[in-house]
Design an enzyme around this catalytic site. Sequence first.
Site, mmCIF file in Angstrom:
data_model
loop_
_atom_site.group_PDB
_atom_site.id
_atom_site.type_symbol
_atom_site.label_atom_id
_atom_site.label_comp_id
_atom_site.label_asym_id
_atom_site.label_seq_id
_atom_site.Cartn_x
_atom_site.Cartn_y
_atom_site.Cartn_z
ATOM 1 C CG HIS A 118 -1.902 0.986 1.384
ATOM 2 N ND1 HIS A 118 -1.647 2.273 1.766
ATOM 3 C CD2 HIS A 118 -3.232 0.914 1.169
ATOM 4 C CE1 HIS A 118 -2.784 2.962 1.790
ATOM 5 N NE2 HIS A 118 -3.768 2.159 1.426
ATOM 6 C CG ASP A 195 0.375 -2.527 6.456
ATOM 7 O OD1 ASP A 195 -0.543 -2.567 7.296
ATOM 8 O OD2 ASP A 195 0.304 -1.879 5.401
ATOM 9 C CD GLN A 198 -7.051 -4.512 4.114
ATOM 10 O OE1 GLN A 198 -8.011 -5.198 4.485
ATOM 11 N NE2 GLN A 198 -7.205 -3.278 3.675
ATOM 12 C CE LYS A 221 -7.456 -0.272 6.158
ATOM 13 N NZ LYS A 221 -8.230 0.268 5.051
ATOM 14 C CB CYS A 359 -3.746 3.257 -1.645
ATOM 15 S SG CYS A 359 -5.026 4.461 -1.361
HETATM 16 N N1 C6P Z 1 -6.379 0.381 2.730
HETATM 17 C C1 C6P Z 1 -8.191 0.029 1.148
HETATM 18 O O1 C6P Z 1 -9.282 0.320 0.657
HETATM 19 P P1 C6P Z 1 -5.248 3.713 7.021
HETATM 20 O O2 C6P Z 1 -5.814 4.507 5.880
HETATM 21 O O3 C6P Z 1 -4.099 4.439 7.663
HETATM 22 O O4 C6P Z 1 -6.265 3.232 7.993
HETATM 23 O O5 C6P Z 1 -4.650 2.370 6.379
HETATM 24 C C2 C6P Z 1 -3.699 2.419 5.351
HETATM 25 C C3 C6P Z 1 -3.423 1.047 4.826
HETATM 26 C C4 C6P Z 1 -2.166 0.488 5.020
HETATM 27 N N2 C6P Z 1 -1.880 -0.763 4.636
HETATM 28 C C5 C6P Z 1 -2.795 -1.539 4.029
HETATM 29 C C6 C6P Z 1 -2.428 -2.936 3.644
HETATM 30 C C7 C6P Z 1 -4.075 -1.034 3.793
HETATM 31 O O6 C6P Z 1 -4.993 -1.816 3.201
HETATM 32 C C8 C6P Z 1 -4.399 0.291 4.179
HETATM 33 C C9 C6P Z 1 -5.742 0.888 3.875
HETATM 34 C C10 C6P Z 1 -7.716 0.796 2.368
HETATM 35 O O7 C6P Z 1 -7.499 -0.874 0.711
HETATM 36 C C11 C6P Z 1 -7.845 2.274 2.169
HETATM 37 S S1 C6P Z 1 -6.759 2.878 0.917
#
Ligand code: C6P
Length: 400
Positions: A118, A195, A198, A221, A359
């Site tokens: 990401h 990370d 997910q 999430k 992203c």
């Molecule tokens: N992915 C998606 O629709 P935040 O925005 O800080 O809560 O998370 C960022 C982030 C970092 N790593 C991974 C693997 C992610 O999936 C995400 C967030 C969302 O896939 C929003 S772009």
Amino acid sequence: MYMRTDFPILSRQVYGRPLIYLDNAATTQKPRAVVDAISEEYYNTNANVHRGVHYLSQQATELHEAAREEVRRFINARQTEEIVFTRGTTESLNLVADSYGRAFLHEGDEVILSVMEHHSNIVPWQMLRDRLGIVLRVIPMDDDGNLDMAAYEALFNERTRLVSVAHVSNVLGTVNPIREMARLAHAHGAHILADGAQSVPHFQVDVQDLGVDFLTFSGHKMYGPTGIGVLYGRRELLEQMPPYQGGGEMIKRVTFEHTTYEELPYKFEAGTPDYVGSHALAVAIQYIESIGRDKIHAHEQDLLRYALEQMDTIPGMHIYGRAREKDAVIAFNIEGIHHLDLGTLLDRLGIAIRTGHHCAQPLMERCGVEGMARASFALYNTREEVDAFVAGLRRVQQMF
Ligand code: C6P
């Protein structure tokens, strides 16, 4: 299936049709218990934490610190001092890049990322590269979305300091072999960050079992509120890292000449923390555990298999990500239909999916596309919703 009535939003309609929410990798819906915990705290307990001698402040502080302990238990960290509250995964990753970078990285040192990261796990490292002159190496993957482990091992050299990789890809659903990756990183004298944005919401993640040095994730999430996230860091490393931001809460003593910093974890928590969010996150964790992580995982895996089986029968269907271990995320394109049109037309049928680059533009480039459509599941989705989604795809296809 599971307690859909716990999620009031799931009974609403969009465009006169029942909502089918399949955008859970972006954010999950919130159970009543979480929303109630937020309003309850604002109505009854609200006061700034760690500051007041008064009753409310002490009560709010107790809730906030109990939440930290809840998070520790949830990911099986050794100590509560290893749990830092942040605004979310992105802030956790920026914190590590900045602070680990200051403590451990010098010009010419190397950090390993993967092709499926990401942007939140790419851009902070690029910013550091521009500041410090570090070198970024990228683990490639095969066409099914499995990381190339031989190539991974070949990337290590005497300058490798850190591996920073997604536990689960938000696009391909690939569950990366983090335990093995951690073993290799440590064998080469490097640290590893997973990370978990997910992974933590979907199955049991145990930081000691995985052997990771850092883990990052977001409350929103995993059925919790937005604006709260977690950085887990091994104490020994966090101790050596300087604060990320300066301000209140993170200091012991300030004079105009010199400031001494608080102990862990407060050293990394400048300013008033989201103490309502932390408590609501703890309630989300309790909600997940009241159902059971194994049960949630089995249910989501069933939906994944069921959806893939049906989607594979649609002509012109391209599914991205067939990894050996795959989480409940399906990214796809249908020949002749732009992903944005697909998403827009499904939306008119009440079906919410995500479209675009997710992203993860370097991954889009690797897959040779500008964007994809993506359906992602959570504990409350059902086989009937998968049926409606697949029927929706067929219907959209007939329009073209
Ligand atoms: N992915 C998606 O629709 P935040 O925005 O800080 O809560 O998370 C960022 C982030 C970092 N790593 C991974 C693997 C992610 O999936 C995400 C967030 C969302 O896939 C929003 S772009």
